[in-house]
Design a protein around this motif. Structure first.
Motif, PDB file in Angstrom:
ATOM      1  N   CYS A 282       0.840  -1.191   0.000  1.00 24.96           N
ATOM      2  CA  CYS A 282       0.000   0.000   0.000  1.00 24.96           C
ATOM      3  C   CYS A 282       0.878   1.245   0.000  1.00 24.96           C
ATOM      4  N   ASN A 284       0.032   4.124   0.654  1.00 26.11           N
ATOM      5  CA  ASN A 284      -0.406   5.055   1.685  1.00 26.11           C
ATOM      6  C   ASN A 284       0.200   4.723   3.042  1.00 26.11           C
ATOM      7  N   CYS A 285       0.071   3.475   3.483  1.00 25.61           N
ATOM      8  CA  CYS A 285       0.543   3.119   4.822  1.00 25.61           C
ATOM      9  C   CYS A 285       1.662   2.093   4.819  1.00 25.61           C
ATOM     10  N   CYS A 308      -5.691  -2.783   0.820  1.00 28.51           N
ATOM     11  CA  CYS A 308      -4.704  -2.678   1.879  1.00 28.51           C
ATOM     12  C   CYS A 308      -5.199  -3.501   3.058  1.00 28.51           C
ATOM     13  N   LYS A 311      -5.396  -1.008   6.668  1.00 25.00           N
ATOM     14  CA  LYS A 311      -6.308   0.116   6.906  1.00 25.00           C
ATOM     15  C   LYS A 311      -7.317   0.324   5.792  1.00 25.00           C
ATOM     16  N   CYS A 313      -6.794   1.397   2.946  1.00 19.69           N
ATOM     17  CA  CYS A 313      -6.592   2.701   2.305  1.00 19.69           C
ATOM     18  C   CYS A 313      -6.794   2.613   0.803  1.00 19.69           C
TER      19      CYS A 313
HETATM   20 ZN    ZN Z   1      -2.755   1.100   3.553  1.00 26.27          ZN
END
Ligand code: ZN
Length: 475
Positions: A282, A284-285, A308, A311, A313
């Motif tokens: 991911c 994002n995280c 993901c 989370k 995301c």
């Molecule tokens: Zn994520």
């Protein structure tokens, strides 16, 4: 803990005890060094050395009588302390330690400091040290016996039974040896253990015990360092073997890495995996990507997505994301950067150099262990030297395994655009995955903006390996 006896207690009368075991070679220097270090310590502390007692040629682990040791325990009057290089020079068996304790004189080891055997802490410490020495002595003795057996067998491998791929005398066995070589190639190209086992069973090839192959027995076979001519003992690599390797070490290392990889499913068969699980993360995280279903799996209108795991995301339709990543990989495989990054590895020189260096490091580690067992090097010398060598071994093994996985990619260099595309389309998911893993540094899925439905180029962020290992190529 043994305290350091610095300062105070000047004017003590001390006895130095030194011992050399002649398990391997006569080496007077060993005792000289021990004596020198003990004398220096005494001088520093202002102690008077009243006597030096030396036992030669007798290993404490054999439990045979040591005249100087016996003399020491009957000295009258008793000295104020005994100085030794290391406690294991004085005692290597716990029953000897008990005698020293009841003798009631503190022992000062140059390498460890004061052991006050009149208090429980000192006794505990001494017991721990001695228990370790005893254990190590036994282990090294076992290893020396093994080494001797191997030397005695005159250049022949020491195998209790014929291993698959070899004759008893260490020469590769036609048919089996080729099957092993092919299995390594197939594994690195993404084939499962189970399908290798199935193929061998179909061909009527059996294990050396006459059984049918399973994923587990194929795994066990491929995990054996014997196949790249490395000798092991109780699961540890102990040195170069004196038989022919079936595969170069880098191939073996990458196979081990593949087989130990946590993302690999045990058994290897199982349901078909998606292209990007365990490959993409991911953006994002940084979390892993997993497969999920929109709608009920298998029903009309349902589709698989990557999302993901941590989370939620990101979420992308699998078919769309797979296409985007595949396009990027194909573009990379036809780009000059790919040729640059992977064509160099056609040159076998670095691999050969690494193999040679590894071979000599292993021999040196082997010699070192024998010297240590023979008492020619101290424990701290042994630990320091072996740690340094082992970390270099780890480093080389890692680099070699990288080179090995490159070999899965080499076939693609020099293909035209059309050939690459056809090659890619012809690969099954496992093989595509291993090709991606070999050329990609990172593959990340980004969040879609508001109102964006389709996954497009902006949502996959792929970094490829470049010719210079420190750099990455963005295609
Ligand atoms: Zn994520």
């Amino acid at each position: 803990m043994p305290g350091n006896f610095e300062g105070g207690n000047a004017g003590m009368d001390v006895v130095i005890y030194a011992r050399l075991s002649l398990d391997k070679l006569g080496n007077e220097l060993g005792v000289d060094r021990q004596l020198e270090a003990c004398r220096e310590l005494a001088a520093r502390q202002g102690w008077t050395v009243t006597r030096e007692l030396i036992d030669n040629s007798i290993s404490a682990t054999t439990g045979r009588v040591r005249p100087a040791f016996e003399k020491l325990l009957t000295l009258s009057p008793k000295p104020d302390a005994i100085i030794v290089w290391h406690l294991d020079r004085l005692v290597r068996l716990t029953r000897e330690l008990d005698r020293v304790i009841s003798y009631g004189v503190p022992v000062h080891a140059v390498t460890a400091g004061m052991l006050d055997l009149s208090n429980p802490t000192g006794i505990l410490m001494a017991n721990v040290v001695t228990a370790f020495s005893q254990f190590e002595g036994q282990q090294k003795a076992a290893r020396q016996r093994l080494a001797a057996t191997q030397r005695a067998s005159q250049g022949r491998p020491w195998w209790s039974a014929r291993p698959f791929g070899y004759e008893r005398d260490g020469t590769p066995r036609g048919g089996e040896a080729e099957a092993v070589q092919r299995a390594y190639q197939d594994l690195l190209a993404g084939r499962s253990l189970l399908s290798i086992a199935d193929e061998w069973n179909r061909q009527g090839m059996l294990t050396t015990r006459g059984r049918r192959w399973t994923g587990a027995t194929v795994r066990q076979l491929l995990m054996s360092a014997r196949n790249c001519a490395i000798r092991t003992y109780a699961g540890d690599e102990v040195g170069p073997g004196n038989w022919d390797a079936l595969v170069p070490e880098e191939i073996y290392r990458s196979a081990v890495r593949v087989l130990n990889s946590p993302t690999r499913k045990t058994g290897g068969g199982g349901p078909r995996r998606s292209l990007l699980t365990g490959v993409a993360t991911c953006a994002n995280c940084g979390g892993p990507i997993r497969t999920a279903w929109r709608g009920r799996k298998g029903e009309q209108g349902s589709y698989a997505v990557y999302e993901c795991k941590f989370k939620h995301c990101v979420s992308h339709r699998q078919d769309e994301a797979d296409t985007m990543v595949s396009e990027r990989v194909i573009r990379f495989l036809t780009a000059p950067q790919f040729a640059e990054a992977f064509e160099q590895s056609e040159d076998d020189l670095p691999a050969q150099q690494m193999r040679d260096e590894l071979g000599s490091l292993r021999s040196r580690l082997d010699d070192l262990a024998t010297d240590y067992a023979a008492g020619l090097v101290t424990r701290s010398q042994f630990l320091t030297a072996s740690q340094t060598m082992r970390s270099r071994v780890d480093e080389l093994e890692d680099q070699l395994s990288q080179l090995g996985s490159d070999s899965a990619v080499k076939g693609v260099t020099g293909m035209t655009d059309e050939q690459v595309r056809r090659h890619w389309d012809g690969l099954d998911v496992d093989r595509k995955r291993s090709l991606i893993l070999a050329v990609v540094v990172s593959c990340r899925l980004r969040q879609k903006g508001r109102g964006v439905r389709r996954t497009d180029e902006r949502h996959v962020d792929v970094l490829f390996r470049a010719g210079d290992p420190a750099k990455v190529a963005s295609i």
